[in-house]
Design a protein around this motif. Structure first.
Motif, mmCIF file in Angstrom:
data_model
loop_
_atom_site.group_PDB
_atom_site.id
_atom_site.type_symbol
_atom_site.label_atom_id
_atom_site.label_comp_id
_atom_site.label_asym_id
_atom_site.label_seq_id
_atom_site.Cartn_x
_atom_site.Cartn_y
_atom_site.Cartn_z
ATOM 1 N N LEU A 126 0.809 -1.221 0.000
ATOM 2 C CA LEU A 126 0.000 0.000 0.000
ATOM 3 C C LEU A 126 0.842 1.270 0.000
ATOM 4 O O LEU A 126 0.301 2.370 0.059
ATOM 5 N N LEU A 184 -1.149 4.728 -5.695
ATOM 6 C CA LEU A 184 -1.628 3.370 -5.953
ATOM 7 C C LEU A 184 -2.402 3.321 -7.264
ATOM 8 O O LEU A 184 -2.239 2.394 -8.056
ATOM 9 N N ARG A 204 -0.694 0.693 -9.851
ATOM 10 C CA ARG A 204 -1.251 -0.658 -9.799
ATOM 11 C C ARG A 204 -2.022 -0.975 -11.076
ATOM 12 O O ARG A 204 -3.230 -0.987 -11.109
#
Length: 135
Positions: free
Chosen positions: A91, A125, A129
């Protein structure tokens, strides 16, 4: 639709280099509680939905006792430091922001308290991602 600047659909993929960490976290079944520690309405609920889309097991979300958290932190209730450090790396939360307790009777494994930096963490993120979609 935007809700106080934090509601953009988080890309629910994982970069290839993050795949081993992702698999270890999702297969570990750690139970995560998310608390809103910076006061933006709905932040914990939105973060819970985003993390669930990423395959994490979020079992509870609520407001923290205070909205004065500048930094997002993780509380390891059961001494699963390896798993919590992996979660922090996945994270992109600074591992120095992990607090460890020995409370085996606690009904969950990790509490994540969202701080004011959560918006920038979420944006990183979202940008990084990609490449491993989950629905």
């Amino acid at each position: 639709q935007a809700e106080d600047g934090i509601r953009d659909d988080l890309v629910t993929g994982v970069q290839t280099c993050a795949l081993p960490i992702y698999l270890s976290i999702t297969k570990s079944g750690i139970q995560i509680e998310i608390l809103n520690g910076f006061g933006v309405k709905g932040a914990a609920s939105i973060a819970a939905g985003d993390l669930k889309k990423m395959g994490l097991r979020v079992v509870k979300f609520a407001n923290a006792g205070s909205f004065n958290y500048d930094h997002t932190l993780l509380v390891d209730w059961k001494g699963n430091l390896d798993k919590v450090v992996s979660l922090a790396h996945f994270l992109e939360i600074d591992p120095s922001r992990i607090i460890v307790y020995d409370r085996p009777e606690k009904g969950l494994d990790v509490t994540m308290v969202l701080g004011k930096d959560w918006i920038s963490i979420k944006e990183r993120l979202k940008e990084e991602r990609v490449g491993y979609a989950r629905d």
